[in-house]
Scaffold this motif. Structure first.
Motif, short mmCIF file in Angstrom:
data_model
loop_
_atom_site.label_atom_id
_atom_site.label_comp_id
_atom_site.label_asym_id
_atom_site.label_seq_id
_atom_site.Cartn_x
_atom_site.Cartn_y
_atom_site.Cartn_z
N ASN A 151 -23.52 23.16 -29.07
CA ASN A 151 -22.20 22.96 -28.49
C ASN A 151 -21.15 23.33 -29.54
OD1 ASN A 151 -19.93 22.20 -27.13
ND2 ASN A 151 -20.55 20.08 -26.80
N TRP A 152 -20.83 24.62 -29.61
CA TRP A 152 -19.95 25.12 -30.66
C TRP A 152 -18.52 24.62 -30.52
CZ3 TRP A 152 -15.70 27.96 -29.21
CH2 TRP A 152 -15.71 28.50 -27.93
N LYS A 153 -18.12 24.30 -29.31
CA LYS A 153 -16.72 23.92 -29.08
C LYS A 153 -16.31 22.69 -29.89
CE LYS A 153 -16.63 25.89 -24.43
NZ LYS A 153 -16.50 25.60 -22.98
N ILE A 154 -17.21 21.70 -29.99
CA ILE A 154 -16.85 20.47 -30.70
C ILE A 154 -16.78 20.68 -32.21
CG2 ILE A 154 -17.86 19.01 -28.90
CD1 ILE A 154 -20.22 18.51 -30.76
N HIS A 155 -17.35 21.79 -32.69
CA HIS A 155 -17.32 22.08 -34.12
C HIS A 155 -16.25 23.11 -34.49
CE1 HIS A 155 -21.01 19.87 -35.00
NE2 HIS A 155 -21.52 20.41 -33.91
N VAL A 156 -15.63 23.72 -33.51
CA VAL A 156 -14.66 24.78 -33.79
C VAL A 156 -13.26 24.45 -33.26
CG1 VAL A 156 -14.05 27.20 -33.35
CG2 VAL A 156 -16.42 26.59 -33.86
N ILE A 157 -13.17 24.12 -31.98
CA ILE A 157 -11.85 23.94 -31.35
C ILE A 157 -11.01 22.84 -32.00
CG2 ILE A 157 -10.69 23.30 -29.20
CD1 ILE A 157 -12.82 24.86 -27.70
N PRO A 158 -11.57 21.64 -32.29
CA PRO A 158 -10.73 20.60 -32.92
C PRO A 158 -10.14 21.04 -34.25
CG PRO A 158 -12.76 19.65 -32.08
CD PRO A 158 -12.92 21.13 -31.99
N TYR A 159 -10.93 21.68 -35.10
CA TYR A 159 -10.44 22.12 -36.41
C TYR A 159 -9.43 23.25 -36.28
CZ TYR A 159 -14.44 19.44 -38.10
OH TYR A 159 -15.35 18.44 -38.36
N LEU A 160 -9.73 24.18 -35.37
CA LEU A 160 -8.82 25.30 -35.17
C LEU A 160 -7.48 24.81 -34.63
CD1 LEU A 160 -8.83 28.37 -35.46
CD2 LEU A 160 -9.58 28.54 -33.09
N THR A 161 -7.53 23.84 -33.71
CA THR A 161 -6.30 23.27 -33.16
C THR A 161 -5.53 22.52 -34.24
OG1 THR A 161 -7.38 23.01 -31.00
CG2 THR A 161 -5.37 21.73 -31.39
N ALA A 162 -6.25 21.71 -35.01
CA ALA A 162 -5.60 20.90 -36.05
C ALA A 162 -4.92 21.76 -37.10
CB ALA A 162 -6.63 19.99 -36.71
N ILE A 163 -5.60 22.80 -37.60
CA ILE A 163 -5.02 23.64 -38.65
C ILE A 163 -3.86 24.46 -38.11
CG2 ILE A 163 -6.45 25.72 -38.41
CD1 ILE A 163 -5.46 23.97 -41.70
N THR A 164 -3.90 24.81 -36.83
CA THR A 164 -2.79 25.55 -36.21
C THR A 164 -1.56 24.66 -36.11
OG1 THR A 164 -4.35 26.89 -34.93
CG2 THR A 164 -2.06 26.84 -34.18
N ILE A 165 -1.76 23.42 -35.68
CA ILE A 165 -0.64 22.48 -35.56
C ILE A 165 -0.05 22.16 -36.92
CG2 ILE A 165 -0.02 20.10 -34.92
CD1 ILE A 165 -2.11 20.31 -32.68
N ILE A 166 -0.94 21.92 -37.91
CA ILE A 166 -0.47 21.63 -39.26
C ILE A 166 0.31 22.82 -39.83
CG2 ILE A 166 -1.24 21.27 -41.65
CD1 ILE A 166 -3.58 19.62 -40.49
N GLY A 167 -0.21 24.02 -39.61
CA GLY A 167 0.46 25.22 -40.10
C GLY A 167 1.81 25.45 -39.45
#
Length: 343
Positions: free
Chosen positions: A96-112
């Motif tokens: 289940n790649w989504k739980i290992h990719v989407i949260p981090y990608l979303t978080a770093i985008t928001i932080i950036g």
């Protein structure tokens, strides 16, 4: 720029460029290994983006802050893609790649977005980058589980297969680059040299393995073509497999095709062929079915079990994998099955 620096820049940039090419190669050839090569391709891509940032920033301190932010942000996906690649290969099923990719990608985008590097250098260097490297380390530690069979071979002084060398190289390369980023005094120099060496090493390994006449490296042959198992061997494998199932070896969460083959004293290929052709399913699905049967027995007879602990005791690595497999095989959730069995 003095000559030595020019050479360093050339080889460092070449290492990163080769990383991009290698990433593209595995993306194009992903059809040969389904989803696994996609994870490898993406791992090399984000790693190359991070390396390019370090190399060019060292030689051009006035590099655009946006590019620096992108390079640092790419690190948040290096650990997850390493983990997903090794997990997908070793378990031979799509994680289940989504739980290992989407949260981090979303978080770093928001932080950036709210804390762009150009305006918050100190926040990034003090907190964000350290948090990213810590997350990267966690995934390196988690990925070690999937290299355990290779490590056991080394401990027992057994010969390693080609793919064992490949997985070990990927893991150690990513781990050494993480170490260099965290502990090296002259990060750009070391990362430039290390990345070039790592990527070049992978390319050489790939060329050697692909040219080997007996290698099935990253390619799936037509399954078991012209290799029929004689009846005597079929009966012998069936009997041995039954004994192994009676011993409930499948309750070990790390029970793999290789471990089962070692127990039966046959090759992995022969066991896989038997399970596929005679039983009509993959080895991983066979083990899941036995684990679910065991879970059903416990749900019918034991009342003091929590459903979550029951999944772990039956050999599943997580609550979600247990629930998903149970629902797929029985059509019910564990709780629903338990209620129906008590009626």
């Amino acid at each position: 720029m003095i000559q030595s620096n020019q050479l360093l820049f050339f080889f460092s940039a070449l290492g990163a460029f080769n990383g991009f090419l290698l990433s593209l190669y595995f993306a194009i050839n992903a059809k040969n290994k389904k989803f696994t090569n996609y994870f490898l391709s993406l791992l090399l891509l984000v790693l190359s983006i991070r390396i390019v940032k370090s190399v060019f920033f060292y030689f051009n301190p006035h590099l655009s802050n946006i590019f620096i932010q992108i390079g640092l942000s790419a690190c948040v996906l290096i650990g997850p893609f390493l983990f997903l690649y090794l997990k997908s290969v070793m378990e031979n099923e799509k994680p289940n790649w989504k739980i290992h990719v989407i949260p981090y990608l979303t978080a770093i985008t928001i932080i950036g977005f709210f804390y762009p590097y150009v305006e918050h250098h100190e926040v990034w260097s003090r907190w964000i980058v350290n948090a990213i490297y810590f997350q990267w380390f966690i995934y390196i530690a988690l990925s070690l589980k999937y290299l355990w069979p290779v490590i056991l071979k080394l401990k027992k002084k057994e010969s390693l297969q080609k793919l064992d060398f490949w997985f070990l190289s990927i893991y150690l390369g990513v781990a050494f680059i993480w170490l260099a980023y965290n502990f090296a005094l002259y990060t750009s120099y070391i990362i430039g040299a290390l990345s070039f060496t790592f990527i070049l090493y992978l390319i050489v390994l790939l060329l050697i393995f692909r040219k080997s006449s007996d290698s099935t490296f990253f390619h799936e042959k037509k399954k078991y073509q012209n290799k029929e198992i004689d009846k005597k061997m079929l009966d012998e494998i069936g009997q041995k497999l039954s004994i192994l199932i009676e011993k409930e070896a499948f309750l070990n969460s790390n029970f793999t095709l290789e471990e089962a083959a070692n127990e039966l004293k046959i090759t992995k290929h022969l066991l896989s062929q038997y399970v596929n052709e005679i039983l009509g399913k993959s080895f991983s699905n066979l083990i899941k079915e036995y684990r679910i049967e065991k879970a059903k027995q416990l749900l019918e007879t034991e009342k003091n079990y929590t459903i979550e602990s029951l999944g772990y005791d039956c050999g599943f690595n997580s609550k979600s994998s247990f629930f998903t497999a149970f629902k797929k095989i029985t059509g019910l959730t564990p709780a629903e099955y338990q209620k129906s069995s008590l009626k």
